[in-house]
Write a protein that holds these residues in place. Structure first.
Motif, PDB file in Angstrom:
ATOM      1  N   UNK A 123     -12.077   8.402 -43.463  1.00 40.00           N
ATOM      2  CA  UNK A 123     -10.610   8.388 -43.570  1.00 40.00           C
ATOM      3  C   UNK A 123     -10.000   9.446 -42.648  1.00 40.00           C
ATOM      4  N   UNK A 124     -10.681  10.571 -42.484  1.00 37.16           N
ATOM      5  CA  UNK A 124     -10.174  11.618 -41.597  1.00 37.16           C
ATOM      6  C   UNK A 124     -10.156  11.140 -40.149  1.00 37.16           C
ATOM      7  N   UNK A 125     -11.227  10.468 -39.731  1.00 35.70           N
ATOM      8  CA  UNK A 125     -11.293   9.952 -38.361  1.00 35.70           C
ATOM      9  C   UNK A 125     -10.240   8.868 -38.137  1.00 35.70           C
ATOM     10  N   UNK A 126     -10.050   8.023 -39.139  1.00 35.07           N
ATOM     11  CA  UNK A 126      -9.051   6.958 -39.037  1.00 35.07           C
ATOM     12  C   UNK A 126      -7.659   7.557 -38.912  1.00 35.07           C
ATOM     13  N   UNK A 127      -7.351   8.539 -39.756  1.00 28.55           N
ATOM     14  CA  UNK A 127      -6.033   9.191 -39.718  1.00 28.55           C
ATOM     15  C   UNK A 127      -5.764   9.805 -38.352  1.00 28.55           C
ATOM     16  N   UNK A 128      -6.767  10.478 -37.820  1.00 26.42           N
ATOM     17  CA  UNK A 128      -6.605  11.144 -36.530  1.00 26.42           C
ATOM     18  C   UNK A 128      -6.446  10.117 -35.404  1.00 26.42           C
ATOM     19  N   UNK A 129      -7.296   9.095 -35.392  1.00 27.08           N
ATOM     20  CA  UNK A 129      -7.265   8.101 -34.313  1.00 27.08           C
ATOM     21  C   UNK A 129      -5.976   7.296 -34.312  1.00 27.08           C
ATOM     22  N   UNK A 130      -5.490   6.961 -35.502  1.00 21.79           N
ATOM     23  CA  UNK A 130      -4.294   6.122 -35.606  1.00 21.79           C
ATOM     24  C   UNK A 130      -3.011   6.940 -35.774  1.00 21.79           C
ATOM     25  N   UNK A 131      -3.179   8.247 -35.875  1.00 21.08           N
ATOM     26  CA  UNK A 131      -2.039   9.146 -36.053  1.00 21.08           C
ATOM     27  C   UNK A 131      -1.196   8.718 -37.260  1.00 21.08           C
ATOM     28  N   UNK A 132      -1.886   8.584 -38.381  1.00 19.71           N
ATOM     29  CA  UNK A 132      -1.228   8.180 -39.628  1.00 19.71           C
ATOM     30  C   UNK A 132      -1.538   9.214 -40.710  1.00 19.71           C
ATOM     31  N   UNK A 133      -0.745   9.223 -41.761  1.00 19.02           N
ATOM     32  CA  UNK A 133      -1.001  10.185 -42.847  1.00 19.02           C
ATOM     33  C   UNK A 133      -2.360   9.930 -43.508  1.00 19.02           C
ATOM     34  N   UNK A 134      -2.995  10.975 -44.004  1.00 14.67           N
ATOM     35  CA  UNK A 134      -4.303  10.824 -44.650  1.00 14.67           C
ATOM     36  C   UNK A 134      -4.302   9.808 -45.787  1.00 14.67           C
ATOM     37  N   UNK A 135      -3.208   9.737 -46.542  1.00 18.37           N
ATOM     38  CA  UNK A 135      -3.141   8.786 -47.658  1.00 18.37           C
ATOM     39  C   UNK A 135      -3.205   7.342 -47.158  1.00 18.37           C
ATOM     40  N   UNK A 136      -2.528   7.070 -46.051  1.00 23.42           N
ATOM     41  CA  UNK A 136      -2.524   5.726 -45.465  1.00 23.42           C
ATOM     42  C   UNK A 136      -3.921   5.387 -44.942  1.00 23.42           C
ATOM     43  N   UNK A 137      -4.558   6.366 -44.315  1.00 21.30           N
ATOM     44  CA  UNK A 137      -5.912   6.163 -43.799  1.00 21.30           C
ATOM     45  C   UNK A 137      -6.876   5.881 -44.949  1.00 21.30           C
TER      46      UNK A 137
END
Length: 149
Positions: A106-120
């Motif tokens: 989820x951390x990698x997804x949040x960073x790559x997509x530039x989205x909030x951690x909750x969304x990731x």
């Protein structure tokens, strides 16, 4: 049979073999029903809209069959589109898999997509079929394809 950028000689041979095998009565034509079987045999992902478009084209021509030439063109288009989509998904997944371990957290997804951690985390939960807390390429691709179709 010349290879294309995305299709191998084996792919092109498989198109020919599938047509011959599915054309049960040997009339050199595939009916709508046979076309559906051929797609399944080829392992081609055909969305309902694409199949409906092909069926409509067949109807507009006043025929309920495809010749080999039409089938060959149809399959080449589908296989190439599938190969392009596969490469796209691999690239997107690689951009999320920051450490290259074959999984996206989820951390990698949040960073790559530039989205909030909750969304990731929500995205991860949707894709994580085996419940290991991370997403494999297979899970990612399956989620994408299910959302698109």
């Amino acid at each position: 049979m010349a290879e294309t950028e995305y299709l191998t000689a084996d792919d092109l041979k498989r198109i020919k073999t599938t047509f011959r095998d599915i054309d049960g009565n040997g009339d050199g034509r595939l009916s709508k029903h046979e076309l559906k079987r051929a797609c399944k045999t080829m392992g081609v992902r055909v969305n309902t809209e694409h199949m409906a478009t092909m069926m409509k084209k067949m109807d507009e021509c006043g025929k309920d069959f495809l010749t080999f030439k039409e089938f060959d063109s149809f399959m080449r288009d589908l296989l190439e589109a599938q190969a392009v989509e596969d490469q796209y998904l691999k690239n997107v997944f690689a951009s999320m898999d920051e450490n290259g371990d074959g999984y996206a957290t989820s951390e990698e997804i949040a960073k790559a997509l530039n989205i909030p951690p909750e969304t990731a985390l929500e995205l991860l939960r949707d894709a994580d079929k085996n419940g290991d807390g991370k997403v494999s390429y297979k899970e990612f691709a399956e989620l994408y394809r299910n959302k698109v179709e």
